[in-house]
Design a protein around this motif. Sequence first.
Motif, PDB file in Angstrom:
ATOM      1  N   TYR A  67     122.495  -1.257  59.385  1.00  0.00           N
ATOM      2  CA  TYR A  67     121.801  -0.234  58.595  1.00  0.00           C
ATOM      3  C   TYR A  67     122.659   1.013  58.387  1.00  0.00           C
ATOM      4  N   LEU A 119     112.080   1.407  53.058  1.00  0.00           N
ATOM      5  CA  LEU A 119     111.687   2.305  54.138  1.00  0.00           C
ATOM      6  C   LEU A 119     110.179   2.217  54.358  1.00  0.00           C
ATOM      7  N   PRO A 170     106.317   3.077  55.136  1.00  0.00           N
ATOM      8  CA  PRO A 170     105.496   4.278  54.980  1.00  0.00           C
ATOM      9  C   PRO A 170     104.927   4.727  56.319  1.00  0.00           C
ATOM     10  N   PRO A 171     104.446   5.958  56.382  1.00  0.00           N
ATOM     11  CA  PRO A 171     103.821   6.440  57.630  1.00  0.00           C
ATOM     12  C   PRO A 171     102.445   5.818  57.826  1.00  0.00           C
ATOM     13  N   TYR A 173     123.717   2.576  54.838  1.00  0.00           N
ATOM     14  CA  TYR A 173     123.529   3.966  54.422  1.00  0.00           C
ATOM     15  C   TYR A 173     124.714   4.428  53.583  1.00  0.00           C
ATOM     16  N   LEU A 196     115.886   4.870  60.110  1.00  0.00           N
ATOM     17  CA  LEU A 196     116.674   5.617  59.130  1.00  0.00           C
ATOM     18  C   LEU A 196     116.002   6.947  58.769  1.00  0.00           C
ATOM     19  N   ARG A 197     114.695   6.919  58.694  1.00  0.00           N
ATOM     20  CA  ARG A 197     113.978   8.069  58.151  1.00  0.00           C
ATOM     21  C   ARG A 197     114.205   9.382  58.921  1.00  0.00           C
ATOM     22  N   PRO A 198     114.280   9.386  60.272  1.00  0.00           N
ATOM     23  CA  PRO A 198     114.372  10.672  60.976  1.00  0.00           C
ATOM     24  C   PRO A 198     115.600  11.512  60.625  1.00  0.00           C
ATOM     25  N   TRP A 199     116.685  10.881  60.156  1.00  0.00           N
ATOM     26  CA  TRP A 199     117.927  11.634  59.966  1.00  0.00           C
ATOM     27  C   TRP A 199     118.473  11.595  58.541  1.00  0.00           C
ATOM     28  N   LEU A 200     117.859  10.839  57.639  1.00  0.00           N
ATOM     29  CA  LEU A 200     118.426  10.665  56.297  1.00  0.00           C
ATOM     30  C   LEU A 200     118.632  11.996  55.568  1.00  0.00           C
ATOM     31  N   SER A 201     117.608  12.819  55.520  1.00  0.00           N
ATOM     32  CA  SER A 201     117.708  14.038  54.726  1.00  0.00           C
ATOM     33  C   SER A 201     118.759  14.988  55.281  1.00  0.00           C
ATOM     34  N   ASP A 238     112.903   1.627  60.172  1.00  0.00           N
ATOM     35  CA  ASP A 238     112.152   2.834  60.491  1.00  0.00           C
ATOM     36  C   ASP A 238     113.045   3.901  61.115  1.00  0.00           C
TER      37      ASP A 238
END
Length: 502
Positions: free
Chosen positions: A98, A302, A304-305, A102, A273-278, A271
């Motif tokens: 993953y 990705l 969803p919540p 990225y 990936l989402r915490p650090w992507l931005s 799942d």
Amino acid sequence: MHSCAVSCLAFMAAAMSFLSPPLNAASIAPISETQTTLPERHTAFSEQLFRLPTRDGTILEATLLLPHMAGPFPLAIVSGGASHISGSNHGTRDRYDYLSGYFLARGYAVLRPMARGFAGSGGQLISDGCELATTARRNAEDTRDISAAIAELSDIDATRIVTAGLSFGGWVQMAMGTMPLPGTRAQLLFFPLMHVSSCHNDADRLLAGAGEFGAETRLPTLWVQGENDSLAPTATWKAMFAAYREKNPRAELVDVPPFLNDSHSLLNDPDGLRPWLSQADAMLEQAGLPHTVVVSDYLPALPPPSSGYAELNDFSRLPARNDMMRKAYQTFLAQQTPRAFVIGDDVESVGAHAFDPITSALSACNKASQNCHLYAYDNRVVWQEHSSSQTNEQTITVPAGKVVSVFYSVLNTDCSPRYVPAIKLVKGPAHGALRMSTSAIGLAHHTVGPLMKCNAMPVKGSVLQYRSDPDFSGTDRVTITKQTSTDPQDPPVTLTYLFTID
């Protein structure tokens, strides 16, 4: 996905060899090249395998991934973990994962170098005992040699380089940040650390090493780590980051909340990936590097919540109450993460242990049913209320005086009846005659999925037959219930037919 965790390494002293002459671009070529397309995707990427010498002549293995687009490409140098690596277990070559995805998705070439004694690399594992920083520096020197050679290729834009590493690879890349290649603009460190079986209570060595490395670099750095990391107590890694940032104020932390059972496996699940992507995208943008997705095929969907629709183990909230849905959901709950559960009109599907569990489950559902939607992912329900494409009210046009039949069957994949559905009358016709039977032979009418093969053969089922009164024209209404489960406690579905007589 293979694990990226660091385990205790049984290190051996590195063997020295002759000094190797510097490589030039003309002498660098892959020993193999393949085109790889990820499951449920259409865009391939190139995978090139290299065997290149370090400064002392040791041959190391490296994989270069190239996106399917025009180069030259910015370069991402990504070092992996060392799960269970020892003198007798060399592990497998790092390829797509993953983190690679990225960068590939953003148009980077991705280099995956293998350390001495790892996978197909020559030499022995580098060990300096409890001198963990020294071990990192010596591995980083090898990584730099291999990366410098790859940076000479015409496909590579050596003025735009980013480095990344996870676990042991993060520790090595932290050291490489003190000796970056020209053109290196940023680094991403995911739970950077290492342990050596012979070195007990090594927290002080990790803390000292982090301070050393921070003092020797000014690279913009994103450090990503979670609260429930099985290999690093929270107090230890937070002290490491503080020591590093004190010396390198361009470092930022992504403090990930507890992730599943172990945040050290963060990059083994979409799942994660989402915490650090931005934050990663923002750092790349500030460094003048590509930061937006240009080839989405290289990444999983990705998840969803949580929707708050239901608790994960609440079977009573499943959109339909029948034995097959409960059985499929039990199968889902028994899977290891990452996992996805998808519900369609006629089928339920489970995706697990795949590159993209969500897309895998949706694809399987869409091949057998309609109106497929994600119900749950990993340890949470994400379901939103959806209307079924199957209406409980159906209009059927019937010529005056003719009999129309509605046939019901529930089949196994070999076309044998799983059960013959019971049908019961709720409200009969006002202008015609009705016959109902649960011992009929007829033809099924599946429009999608594997049961379409059963449409051509007579099967057992139930039937409803309607005929209007001779002089009637207009619409007549019939309402019945139909069994949907082998469990007698499950409620039947109510069906209404509007027979229009012309």
